[in-house]
Motif scaffolding. Structure first.
Motif, mmCIF file in Angstrom:
data_model
loop_
_atom_site.group_PDB
_atom_site.id
_atom_site.type_symbol
_atom_site.label_atom_id
_atom_site.label_comp_id
_atom_site.label_asym_id
_atom_site.label_seq_id
_atom_site.Cartn_x
_atom_site.Cartn_y
_atom_site.Cartn_z
ATOM 1 N N ALA A 170 0.848 -1.196 0.000
ATOM 2 C CA ALA A 170 0.000 0.000 0.000
ATOM 3 C C ALA A 170 0.882 1.244 0.000
ATOM 4 C CB ALA A 170 -0.925 -0.006 1.209
ATOM 5 N N HIS A 171 0.265 2.361 -0.334
ATOM 6 C CA HIS A 171 0.984 3.622 -0.417
ATOM 7 C C HIS A 171 0.301 4.640 0.482
ATOM 8 C CE1 HIS A 171 3.987 5.789 -3.122
ATOM 9 N NE2 HIS A 171 3.618 6.695 -2.232
ATOM 10 N N VAL A 172 1.102 5.342 1.291
ATOM 11 C CA VAL A 172 0.579 6.383 2.167
ATOM 12 C C VAL A 172 1.328 7.676 1.875
ATOM 13 C CG1 VAL A 172 2.124 5.643 4.047
ATOM 14 C CG2 VAL A 172 0.144 7.085 4.555
ATOM 15 N N THR A 232 2.396 6.795 -7.855
ATOM 16 C CA THR A 232 1.428 5.744 -7.497
ATOM 17 C C THR A 232 0.765 5.145 -8.736
ATOM 18 O OG1 THR A 232 -0.283 7.438 -7.176
ATOM 19 C CG2 THR A 232 0.957 6.736 -5.230
ATOM 20 N N GLY A 233 1.443 5.212 -9.864
ATOM 21 C CA GLY A 233 0.912 4.605 -11.080
ATOM 22 C C GLY A 233 -0.370 5.242 -11.566
ATOM 23 N N HIS A 238 -3.403 4.961 -1.096
ATOM 24 C CA HIS A 238 -4.462 4.297 -0.316
ATOM 25 C C HIS A 238 -4.910 5.177 0.848
ATOM 26 C CE1 HIS A 238 -2.447 0.970 -2.420
ATOM 27 N NE2 HIS A 238 -3.593 0.316 -2.320
ATOM 28 N N VAL A 239 -3.938 5.869 1.450
ATOM 29 C CA VAL A 239 -4.215 6.766 2.569
ATOM 30 C C VAL A 239 -3.422 8.045 2.370
ATOM 31 C CG1 VAL A 239 -3.854 7.153 5.056
ATOM 32 C CG2 VAL A 239 -4.749 4.954 4.250
ATOM 33 N N MET A 256 -5.072 13.417 -4.384
ATOM 34 C CA MET A 256 -4.008 12.420 -4.240
ATOM 35 C C MET A 256 -4.537 11.064 -3.756
ATOM 36 S SD MET A 256 -1.072 14.678 -2.350
ATOM 37 C CE MET A 256 -0.416 16.198 -3.036
ATOM 38 N N THR A 257 -5.781 11.015 -3.339
ATOM 39 C CA THR A 257 -6.366 9.788 -2.779
ATOM 40 C C THR A 257 -6.949 8.929 -3.883
ATOM 41 O OG1 THR A 257 -6.933 11.010 -0.764
ATOM 42 C CG2 THR A 257 -8.039 8.896 -1.118
#
Length: 345
Positions: A170-172, A232-233, A238-239, A256-257
């Protein structure tokens, strides 16, 4: 004793001589304040933003990030003793209402909030209660952790809520790596395997973010949304944890979400303007975050005692309280917190 007092909103406070607080109830705890954090909320109090919400009568003592030494206790206090060094949860809670019994004491129905709706801790002494006191590890000086009582606690609380959403891969994204954000940046690698990107307008602060564990950093120079989407592609994070909450970060954070992702609002001062059809069609979550619970503060102190979280601070003698407030107001504390020392150890 001496105390930093607001006499008129939107005017600088003064350092006054006022009567010492006294232990009155069986669960009261009187603390000699060795360290008091200087928070942007203190500036908002001075500006009058909290006037209607707090209902306090001026003059009023500010300061809600406090650590120090117990000097007196009420007759029913058993969890701390005179001489203990403690950090104080910012709320004085009852322990009897449903939120308190559920461990959600930040929503106590009978709470007091020193520095907001009752006199705070930018003073020689502060009266709190036994439920607010967390005994410090002997290796944690009050001046190093005082600001964690609100800024750090708020950051930890948001991260703790986000952790179940942050699986491996996941990405934050963290927006704002200042006084709150740099604590969140430390908490995330300690508690989550997610990839971390930090967005800030200061290259200097981003350098600190890299040292604290950020995998990627993005300079907020006008193209920050596009840069985050590239990282993030094209999908977004994710958050997103927004430690700024004003000046346009509200719209940027939503952008950005990713779809079905979560935008956490921590900083405040701005306003959200999200079309309801976008909330529904993208199935995004907007999550508010207040200060953390007593248990959150205990857990944060455990991370601090293990060296996983450190507060970057600049200490000021009590006589320079107005200078500390001015430094914060004018951005002279990049990525760190000001801490007053009313009674230095």
């Amino acid at each position: 004793m001496r105390a930093v007092r607001v006499h008129q909103y939107d005017n600088p406070p003064t350092i006054d001589d006022v009567p010492d607080p006294r232990v009155e109830g069986p669960l009261d705890v009187l603390v000699e304040v060795n360290a008091a954090g200087v928070c942007r909320t203190d500036l908002h109090v001075i500006e009058g933003q909290w006037a209607d919400k707090s209902g306090v009568r001026l003059p009023h003592t500010i300061g809600h990030e406090n650590a120090g030494t117990v000097v007196e206790t009420g007759s029913a206090v058993t969890n701390v003793r005179v001489g203990d060094r403690v950090i104080l949860h910012p709320l004085v809670t009852c322990g009897l209402c449903r939120p308190c019994r559920a461990g959600d004491d930040v929503h106590c129905e009978n709470s007091a909030f020193p520095g907001i709706d009752t006199d705070g801790g930018m003073a020689t002494y502060l009266r709190t209660n036994a439920r607010a006191c967390v005994v410090l590890d002997e290796d944690l000086p009050p001046a190093e952790v005082a600001a964690l009582a609100d800024a750090g606690l708020t950051a930890y609380h948001a991260v703790r809520k986000a952790v179940p959403l942050l699986h491996p891969g996941a990405h934050v994204v963290v927006i704002g790596a200042g006084g709150l954000g740099h604590i969140g940046i430390q908490c995330l690698p300690a508690m989550s395997p997610a990839d971390l990107t930090v967005v800030d307008r200061s290259a200097e602060v981003l350098g600190v973010a890299e040292e604290l564990g950020a995998r990627e950093t993005v300079l907020a120079d006008g193209d920050q949304v596009e840069k985050v989407l590239d990282l993030t592609g094209g999908q977004g994070a994710h958050v997103v944890l927004d430690f700024v909450g004003e000046g346009g970060t509200e719209q940027e954070g939503i952008a950005m979400t990713r779809d079905a992702g979560s935008y956490f609002v921590i900083g405040y001062g701005g306003a959200l303007g999200v079309a309801t059809i976008d909330v529904i069609s993208r199935e995004i979550n907007v999550v508010g975050n207040l200060v953390g619970t007593y248990n959150d503060l205990q857990e944060l102190m455990a991370l601090a005692a293990r060296g996983r979280v450190r507060q970057r601070t600049r200490t000021y003698p009590f006589d320079r309280a107005l200078e500390a407030l001015d430094d914060l107001d004018h951005g002279r504390l990049p990525g760190m917190r000001a801490v007053l020392e009313p009674v230095p150890l």
